[in-house]
Structure formats: structure tokens, C-alpha cells
Design an enzyme around this catalytic site. Structure first.
Site, PDB file in Angstrom:
ATOM      1  N   ASP A  59     -46.954  24.345 -15.719  1.00  0.00           N
ATOM      2  CA  ASP A  59     -48.120  24.777 -15.818  1.00  0.00           C
ATOM      3  C   ASP A  59     -48.323  25.841 -14.798  1.00  0.00           C
ATOM      4  O   ASP A  59     -48.000  27.132 -15.067  1.00  0.00           O
ATOM      5  CB  ASP A  59     -48.977  23.664 -15.536  1.00  0.00           C
ATOM      6  CG  ASP A  59     -50.563  24.078 -16.152  1.00  0.00           C
ATOM      7  OD1 ASP A  59     -50.772  25.028 -16.782  1.00  0.00           O
ATOM      8  OD2 ASP A  59     -51.396  23.116 -15.792  1.00  0.00           O
ATOM      9  N   HIS A  68     -45.153  26.034 -21.231  1.00  0.00           N
ATOM     10  CA  HIS A  68     -46.439  26.224 -20.717  1.00  0.00           C
ATOM     11  C   HIS A  68     -46.247  26.354 -19.178  1.00  0.00           C
ATOM     12  O   HIS A  68     -46.107  25.397 -18.380  1.00  0.00           O
ATOM     13  CB  HIS A  68     -47.084  24.684 -20.883  1.00  0.00           C
ATOM     14  CG  HIS A  68     -48.376  24.550 -20.261  1.00  0.00           C
ATOM     15  ND1 HIS A  68     -49.394  23.707 -20.972  1.00  0.00           N
ATOM     16  CD2 HIS A  68     -49.258  25.281 -19.646  1.00  0.00           C
ATOM     17  CE1 HIS A  68     -50.487  23.834 -20.350  1.00  0.00           C
ATOM     18  NE2 HIS A  68     -50.580  24.758 -19.612  1.00  0.00           N
ATOM     19  N   GLU A 107     -57.233  18.814 -22.268  1.00  0.00           N
ATOM     20  CA  GLU A 107     -56.743  18.883 -20.720  1.00  0.00           C
ATOM     21  C   GLU A 107     -58.032  18.132 -20.296  1.00  0.00           C
ATOM     22  O   GLU A 107     -57.834  16.895 -19.709  1.00  0.00           O
ATOM     23  CB  GLU A 107     -56.596  20.102 -20.056  1.00  0.00           C
ATOM     24  CG  GLU A 107     -56.124  19.895 -18.643  1.00  0.00           C
ATOM     25  CD  GLU A 107     -56.057  21.519 -17.873  1.00  0.00           C
ATOM     26  OE1 GLU A 107     -56.633  22.174 -18.485  1.00  0.00           O
ATOM     27  OE2 GLU A 107     -55.280  21.572 -16.933  1.00  0.00           O
ATOM     28  N   HIS A 141     -54.847  25.766 -25.136  1.00  0.00           N
ATOM     29  CA  HIS A 141     -55.055  24.555 -24.181  1.00  0.00           C
ATOM     30  C   HIS A 141     -56.204  23.801 -24.938  1.00  0.00           C
ATOM     31  O   HIS A 141     -57.152  24.475 -25.349  1.00  0.00           O
ATOM     32  CB  HIS A 141     -55.706  25.157 -22.621  1.00  0.00           C
ATOM     33  CG  HIS A 141     -54.725  25.511 -21.774  1.00  0.00           C
ATOM     34  ND1 HIS A 141     -53.871  26.985 -22.129  1.00  0.00           N
ATOM     35  CD2 HIS A 141     -54.266  25.094 -20.707  1.00  0.00           C
ATOM     36  CE1 HIS A 141     -53.043  26.937 -21.076  1.00  0.00           C
ATOM     37  NE2 HIS A 141     -53.182  26.006 -20.124  1.00  0.00           N
TER      38      HIS A 141
HETATM   39  N1  ADE Z   1     -54.882  28.510 -16.225  1.00  0.00           N
HETATM   40  C1  ADE Z   1     -53.882  28.264 -15.511  1.00  0.00           C
HETATM   41  N2  ADE Z   1     -53.589  26.851 -15.489  1.00  0.00           N
HETATM   42  C2  ADE Z   1     -54.565  26.367 -16.321  1.00  0.00           C
HETATM   43  C3  ADE Z   1     -54.696  25.157 -16.720  1.00  0.00           C
HETATM   44  N3  ADE Z   1     -53.971  23.965 -16.188  1.00  0.00           N
HETATM   45  N4  ADE Z   1     -55.543  24.698 -17.468  1.00  0.00           N
HETATM   46  C4  ADE Z   1     -56.581  25.968 -17.916  1.00  0.00           C
HETATM   47  N5  ADE Z   1     -56.082  27.232 -17.739  1.00  0.00           N
HETATM   48  C5  ADE Z   1     -55.424  27.582 -16.683  1.00  0.00           C
HETATM   49 ZN    ZN Z   2     -52.022  25.702 -18.399  1.00  0.00          ZN
END
Ligand code: ADE
Ligand code: ZN
Length: 333
Positions: free
Chosen positions: A274, A13, A196, A193
């Protein structure tokens, strides 16, 4: 400390655009004649205070305007892969956002070719394996995502898979069911994703409507016991990014991060960075942060690294080789 950097691991990721350090951003801005709107590197870095995902994305997309040519993408990815190599990453799957680059006037083939140049170089220099995962930005239209996929369909063999990123809340995964079905037809892996900032129901949708093989973040699954049980039983991994979650306030502190509880529920969890240039740490920093917060021992760290290898889209023989390397690390006390 140093032992975490020698632990063989896969990073699954990682937004390659999120590895753009301010120094490289300014160098590329100068070379490409782009005005970043910040006086200098320090002024840009001082802007890395985020309230939530959107406040990060606003700056992240602004910085992406400096990336214009194939060699820019090669330099960006090479800088990341060199850094990842130091952190013990032996297999890296890089996310990228072609729709954003297209809006900046960059040909999608230049993006893909530049990133592949860097991966080839890292394979030769470090023996690293890896590949590319094309992400659709969910706050652009479904038609745009579908057109982007068709534009690269002829070179599906250059990609590992597709993903879904950007602003989450208000853009449920099911919107993209048709695009992901087409990606499956093209033989591409699928990740997304979800969970989150969005609710656990988005994780369920990513599994059911998109056929997601991994969930990126997925930390809000902790709120839904039935979903946790499903993740544990199916073995669908989460690619968790602890420092990102704290920086974007998806978790209050590392100590309160749901990692331990996800592991206790039997969920396959992997540790990733990330957007490391923005969130204060590369992948080994993320392992260190959770090792410190949860007093993880070598067995637990080795299990996390082994999970990252198993959750990867590496070929079976490569997975075996990397799992053996994790075992060797564990045996060397
Ligand atoms: N693009 C880059 N980082 C991201 C994240 N943490 N969540 C969603 N889109 C992203
Ligand atoms: Zn991400």
C-alpha cells in the site's frame, strides 16, 4: 526470514507516492523550495500515527507537494523499485494520483514520463516488469476524473489501467461508472479500492458498476457470505495490505486480520504494502507479518506469491516465467 525476500512475487497494490520516505521528502522539499511544515525528518516521522484513513491521507497529500518535476517522480519510483527488488518483487504495478499532482501545478505528462523512466531503468537493471495504474481520487468530482482520463487518452498505451482511491466512505464506486466505462473503451484494465473502510456493498458496486478486475483491500467482504462466495467463484482477486490495515485501524491487530478467513473461503488473496514509507514495512515485511501471525508454511507463502502473479496484468508468457520461478523457490528447500 530471508527466504521470504527470495520468494518471487508481484506487487499489485502500491501507491508510488506512499513510498516517499522522509529523507527523500526533505531532499525534494529543499530542491524545489517547498516548506513541508515539519522541522526535520524525525518530526515528520513522528507524525506517522494514524487514527483512520483520512488522518493518513491528510499527511500523505501534504507530503506529495514536494514532487514537482519529472526527475522527482523518477527518483521516487527508482527508490521504491530498488527496495522492491531486494524484497523479491519481479513485477510491480504502481498506482499514482495525477489529480493531486495537477493541483500542485505538475503536468500529468511529467508524472507519467518520470515514472516510466524509473520502470525502464528497473527493467534494464533487474529484469523487472511492471506498469502504471492511474487512480482517480474519489473525493474529487466525477467531472475531474473524466477530464483527467481524457487528458491521457492519447497515451493510454503507456498505462496498464485505472483505479479508484482516497477517502472511501461517502464516495460509492457507482459514481464513477461512466469514467470506468470510458477507460474500458480505451483498452485499460480496471481496479478499485473498496471494502477498506467502506461496506461490503461498495465491493459489489465496484464489481457490477465499474467492472473491477481486482478489488484493492476488499477486506470487509468478510462480512458478507454471498459476496465471499461470489469472489471465490469468479476468482476476482483482492490486493490485501495487512500492515496498512492495522496502521489505519481497518483491522485491530495482524492476528485478527481476516486474511486467513478470506483464504479459507477460497478467495484469491495477494499480499501488498500500500504505502510502505508510512506503514512500517515494504512487501516482504507484510508477508513476514502474516507468516508469523498465521504460521504460514512455504506452500502457503508460495500460493500467495503465485496468486500475485496470476492476478497481475503481466503478459501471459511473463506470468508463466514468474510462476515457474515461484515453483523453483518452492522446490529449493
Ligand atoms: N491512497 C493511498 N493509500 C490509500 C489507501 N490505503 N486507501 C485509499 N486511498 C489511498
Ligand atoms: Zn491503497
Amino acid at each position: 526470514m530471508t527466504r521470504i525476500a527470495t520468494l518471487p512475487k508481484a506487487e499489485l497494490h502500491l501507491h508510488v507516492e506512499g513510498t516517499l520516505e522522509p529523507e527523500l521528502a526533505f531532499a525534494l522539499a529543499a530542491r524545489n523550495g517547498v516548506d513541508l511544515g515539519f522541522a526535520d525528518v524525525d518530526a515528520l516521522r513522528a507524525g506517522y500515527e494514524f487514527d483512520d484513513l483520512q488522518s493518513f491521507l491528510d499527511l500523505y497529500y501534504a507530503c506529495m507537494t514536494v514532487l514537482r518535476e519529472r526527475r522527482d517522480f523518477a527518483e521516487l519510483a527508482t527508490a521504491y523499485l530498488e527496495r522492491a527488488h531486494v524484497d523479491g518483487v519481479q513485477h510491480a504495478e504502481l498506482f499514482f494520483d495525477p489529480q493531486v499532482h495537477a493541483a500542485n501545478g505538475v503536468a500529468i505528462d511529467d508524472v507519467i514520463d518520470g515514472l516510466l523512466d524509473a520502470l525502464r531503468d528497473a527493467a534494464g537493471r533487474f529484469g523487472m516488469s511492471g506498469g502504471l495504474i492511474l487512480c482517480f481520487v474519489r473525493d474529487q468530482s466525477v467531472d475531474s476524473a473524466a477530464a483527467t482520463l481524457e487528458a491521457v487518452a492519447h497515451r493510454a498505451g503507456d498505462l496498464l489501467g485505472v483505479g479508484l482511491d482516497s477517502a472511501e466512505v461517502g464516495y460509492p464506486p457507482a459514481l464513477f461508472a461512466g469514467v470506468f466505462a470510458r477507460a474500458a473503451e480505451l483498452g485499460l484494465h480496471r481496479v478499485a479500492h473498496a471494502g477498506e473502510e467502506g461496506p461490503p456493498a461498495y465491493v459489489v458496486e465496484a464489481l457490477d458498476a465499474l467492472g473491477a478486475e481486482r478489488i484493492d483491500h476488499g477486506i470487509r467482504s468478510i462480512e458478507d457470505p454471498a459476496l465471499l462466495a461470489r469472489l471465490a467463484a469468479s476468482g476476482v482477486p483482492l490486493t490485501v495490505c495487512p500492515l496498512s490495515n492495522v496502521r489505519l485501524r481497518a483491522a485491530p491487530t495482524i492476528g485478527e486480520h481476516p486474511l486467513r478467513r478470506l483464504l479459507a473461503a477460497g478467495v484469491q488473496v495477494t499480499i501488498n504494502s500500500d504505502d510502505p514509507a508510512y506503514f512500517g514495512g515494504y512487501v516482504a515485511d507484510n508477508y513476514r507479518a502474516v507468516a508469523d501471525a498465521f504460521a504460514l508454511d512455504d506452500d502457503e507463502l508460495a500460493r500467495l506469491a503465485a496468486a500475485s502473479v496470476r492476478a497481475s496484468f503481466a503478459a501471459p508468457e511473463r506470468k508463466r516465467e514468474l510462476l515457474d520461478a515461484v515453483q523453483a523457490w518452492r522446490a529449493a528447500r
